[in-house]
Motif scaffolding. Structure first.
Motif, PDB file in Angstrom:
ATOM      1  N   ASN A 172       0.983  -1.099   0.012  1.00 47.30           N
ATOM      2  CA  ASN A 172      -0.090   0.007   0.048  1.00 47.30           C
ATOM      3  C   ASN A 172       0.843   1.188  -0.021  1.00 47.30           C
ATOM      4  O   ASN A 172       0.535   2.030  -0.573  1.00 47.30           O
ATOM      5  N   MET A 173       1.904   1.415   0.831  1.00 45.50           N
ATOM      6  CA  MET A 173       2.833   2.462   1.009  1.00 45.50           C
ATOM      7  C   MET A 173       3.416   2.649  -0.518  1.00 45.50           C
ATOM      8  O   MET A 173       3.771   3.582  -0.968  1.00 45.50           O
ATOM      9  N   PHE A 174       3.859   1.387  -1.286  1.00 39.75           N
ATOM     10  CA  PHE A 174       4.576   1.474  -2.526  1.00 39.75           C
ATOM     11  C   PHE A 174       3.523   1.981  -3.404  1.00 39.75           C
ATOM     12  O   PHE A 174       3.875   3.066  -4.385  1.00 39.75           O
ATOM     13  N   LEU A 175       2.153   1.738  -3.527  1.00 36.69           N
ATOM     14  CA  LEU A 175       1.221   2.340  -4.419  1.00 36.69           C
ATOM     15  C   LEU A 175       1.150   3.807  -4.090  1.00 36.69           C
ATOM     16  O   LEU A 175       0.921   4.625  -5.130  1.00 36.69           O
ATOM     17  N   ALA A 176       1.066   3.981  -2.856  1.00 36.93           N
ATOM     18  CA  ALA A 176       0.690   5.416  -2.484  1.00 36.93           C
ATOM     19  C   ALA A 176       1.987   6.260  -3.077  1.00 36.93           C
ATOM     20  O   ALA A 176       1.896   7.554  -3.440  1.00 36.93           O
ATOM     21  N   SER A 177       3.183   5.721  -2.783  1.00 36.41           N
ATOM     22  CA  SER A 177       4.472   6.508  -3.311  1.00 36.41           C
ATOM     23  C   SER A 177       4.399   6.840  -4.739  1.00 36.41           C
ATOM     24  O   SER A 177       4.616   8.047  -5.333  1.00 36.41           O
ATOM     25  N   PHE A 178       4.048   5.917  -5.621  1.00 38.73           N
ATOM     26  CA  PHE A 178       3.725   6.047  -6.892  1.00 38.73           C
ATOM     27  C   PHE A 178       2.654   6.963  -7.296  1.00 38.73           C
ATOM     28  O   PHE A 178       2.699   7.748  -8.142  1.00 38.73           O
ATOM     29  N   ALA A 179       1.462   6.929  -6.485  1.00 41.75           N
ATOM     30  CA  ALA A 179       0.453   7.950  -6.715  1.00 41.75           C
ATOM     31  C   ALA A 179       1.033   9.329  -6.509  1.00 41.75           C
ATOM     32  O   ALA A 179       0.480  10.402  -7.032  1.00 41.75           O
ATOM     33  N   VAL A 180       1.832   9.544  -5.376  1.00 39.99           N
ATOM     34  CA  VAL A 180       2.310  10.964  -5.162  1.00 39.99           C
ATOM     35  C   VAL A 180       3.260  11.341  -6.336  1.00 39.99           C
ATOM     36  O   VAL A 180       3.064  12.529  -6.867  1.00 39.99           O
ATOM     37  N   LEU A 181       3.967  10.600  -6.476  1.00 38.12           N
ATOM     38  CA  LEU A 181       4.969  10.725  -8.009  1.00 38.12           C
ATOM     39  C   LEU A 181       4.116  11.042  -9.196  1.00 38.12           C
ATOM     40  O   LEU A 181       4.402  12.119  -9.880  1.00 38.12           O
ATOM     41  N   TYR A 182       2.941  10.407  -9.434  1.00 34.03           N
ATOM     42  CA  TYR A 182       2.211  10.592 -10.441  1.00 34.03           C
ATOM     43  C   TYR A 182       1.300  12.086 -10.465  1.00 34.03           C
ATOM     44  O   TYR A 182       1.598  12.998 -11.274  1.00 34.03           O
ATOM     45  N   VAL A 183       1.051  12.538  -9.157  1.00 34.24           N
ATOM     46  CA  VAL A 183       0.244  13.761  -8.887  1.00 34.24           C
ATOM     47  C   VAL A 183       1.167  14.803  -9.011  1.00 34.24           C
ATOM     48  O   VAL A 183       0.965  16.022  -9.666  1.00 34.24           O
ATOM     49  N   VAL A 184       2.558  14.853  -8.461  1.00 39.43           N
ATOM     50  CA  VAL A 184       3.320  15.870  -8.505  1.00 39.43           C
ATOM     51  C   VAL A 184       4.491  16.092  -9.809  1.00 39.43           C
ATOM     52  O   VAL A 184       5.118  16.985  -9.900  1.00 39.43           O
ATOM     53  N   GLN A 185       4.507  14.964 -10.647  1.00 37.77           N
ATOM     54  CA  GLN A 185       5.225  14.914 -11.725  1.00 37.77           C
ATOM     55  C   GLN A 185       5.250  16.299 -12.798  1.00 37.77           C
ATOM     56  O   GLN A 185       6.278  16.749 -13.153  1.00 37.77           O
ATOM     57  N   ASP A 186       3.958  16.643 -12.755  1.00 34.81           N
ATOM     58  CA  ASP A 186       3.886  17.809 -13.600  1.00 34.81           C
ATOM     59  C   ASP A 186       4.246  19.309 -12.878  1.00 34.81           C
ATOM     60  O   ASP A 186       4.698  20.127 -13.791  1.00 34.81           O
ATOM     61  N   ASP A 187       4.559  19.159 -11.804  1.00 31.61           N
ATOM     62  CA  ASP A 187       4.947  20.453 -10.947  1.00 31.61           C
ATOM     63  C   ASP A 187       6.422  20.335 -10.855  1.00 31.61           C
ATOM     64  O   ASP A 187       7.063  21.483 -10.570  1.00 31.61           O
ATOM     65  N   LEU A 188       7.179  19.102 -11.026  1.00 34.58           N
ATOM     66  CA  LEU A 188       8.545  19.042 -10.739  1.00 34.58           C
ATOM     67  C   LEU A 188       9.101  19.712 -12.131  1.00 34.58           C
ATOM     68  O   LEU A 188       8.605  19.533 -13.514  1.00 34.58           O
ATOM     69  N   PRO A 189      10.451  20.480 -12.098  1.00 31.79           N
ATOM     70  CA  PRO A 189      11.130  20.790 -13.102  1.00 31.79           C
ATOM     71  C   PRO A 189      11.597  19.987 -14.121  1.00 31.79           C
ATOM     72  O   PRO A 189      11.955  18.665 -13.363  1.00 31.79           O
ATOM     73  N   LYS A 190      11.617  19.982 -15.351  1.00 35.80           N
ATOM     74  CA  LYS A 190      12.123  18.983 -16.202  1.00 35.80           C
ATOM     75  C   LYS A 190      13.822  19.393 -16.276  1.00 35.80           C
ATOM     76  O   LYS A 190      14.068  20.381 -16.955  1.00 35.80           O
ATOM     77  N   THR A 191      14.351  18.613 -15.746  1.00 33.44           N
ATOM     78  CA  THR A 191      16.091  18.742 -15.674  1.00 33.44           C
ATOM     79  C   THR A 191      16.629  17.394 -16.160  1.00 33.44           C
ATOM     80  O   THR A 191      16.014  16.436 -16.089  1.00 33.44           O
ATOM     81  N   ASP A 192      18.010  17.606 -16.431  1.00 33.54           N
ATOM     82  CA  ASP A 192      18.932  16.375 -16.849  1.00 33.54           C
ATOM     83  C   ASP A 192      19.377  15.684 -15.448  1.00 33.54           C
ATOM     84  O   ASP A 192      20.033  14.770 -15.746  1.00 33.54           O
ATOM     85  N   PHE A 193      19.133  16.054 -14.311  1.00 33.71           N
ATOM     86  CA  PHE A 193      19.602  15.637 -13.034  1.00 33.71           C
ATOM     87  C   PHE A 193      18.624  15.500 -12.174  1.00 33.71           C
ATOM     88  O   PHE A 193      17.297  16.067 -12.258  1.00 33.71           O
ATOM     89  N   LEU A 194      18.802  14.740 -11.132  1.00 35.87           N
ATOM     90  CA  LEU A 194      17.568  14.547  -9.871  1.00 35.87           C
ATOM     91  C   LEU A 194      17.726  15.571  -9.063  1.00 35.87           C
ATOM     92  O   LEU A 194      18.826  16.239  -8.543  1.00 35.87           O
ATOM     93  N   THR A 195      16.580  16.091  -8.996  1.00 41.61           N
ATOM     94  CA  THR A 195      16.238  17.114  -7.814  1.00 41.61           C
ATOM     95  C   THR A 195      16.320  16.489  -6.672  1.00 41.61           C
ATOM     96  O   THR A 195      16.110  15.242  -6.341  1.00 41.61           O
ATOM     97  N   ALA A 196      16.181  17.378  -5.260  1.00 39.96           N
ATOM     98  CA  ALA A 196      15.914  17.065  -3.941  1.00 39.96           C
ATOM     99  C   ALA A 196      14.904  16.014  -3.967  1.00 39.96           C
ATOM    100  O   ALA A 196      14.617  14.762  -3.476  1.00 39.96           O
TER     101      ALA A 196
END
Length: 126
Positions: free
Chosen positions: A23-47
């Motif tokens: 459940n926590m794994f799925l919740a983490s992917f859900a968070v990633l899906y929700v915030v991915q549009d708000d994250l900057p598109k970079t060639d490196f990993l942000t914090a």
């Protein structure tokens, strides 16, 4: 951090442990899906990217630990399994603290330096 609550279940409660981990794994992917549009598109990993990757890795490690501790429980008894579980819990929690300090402290220092630099520039435009 909530994924570490999986380790609070007894070593004999594999179904509860794996249920919470998945459940926590799925919740983490859900968070990633929700915030991915708000994250900057970079060639490196942000914090934030680093935290999400570390969270998914930790949840996978906790799930593997659950199977391992459950096996120890059945083969060597409850005392050894619970002691091992406590050791893993302390290890994962310490890793969580160290990782977050290593990721966020330098980021906060860079931001503070940038704010101070920009604050000095505001005097130029007065």
């Amino acid at each position: 951090l909530f994924g570490l609550f999986t380790l609070a279940f007894g070593a004999d409660q594999l179904s509860d442990r794996t249920s919470l981990s998945s459940n926590m794994f799925l919740a983490s992917f859900a968070v990633l899906y929700v915030v991915q549009d708000d994250l900057p598109k970079t060639d490196f990993l942000t914090a934030v990217d680093k935290v999400i990757v570390a969270t998914l890795g930790t949840l996978l490690a906790v799930a593997i630990e659950s199977f391992f501790v459950h096996s120890i429980f059945h083969n060597h008894g409850a005392a050894k399994a619970e002691a091992l579980n406590l050791g893993f819990a302390l290890f994962f929690f310490a890793g969580f603290i160290i990782f977050n300090l290593r990721v966020f402290v330098p980021t906060m220092r860079r931001q503070r330096a940038e704010i101070e630099r920009l604050g000095g520039m505001s005097e130029i435009f007065r």
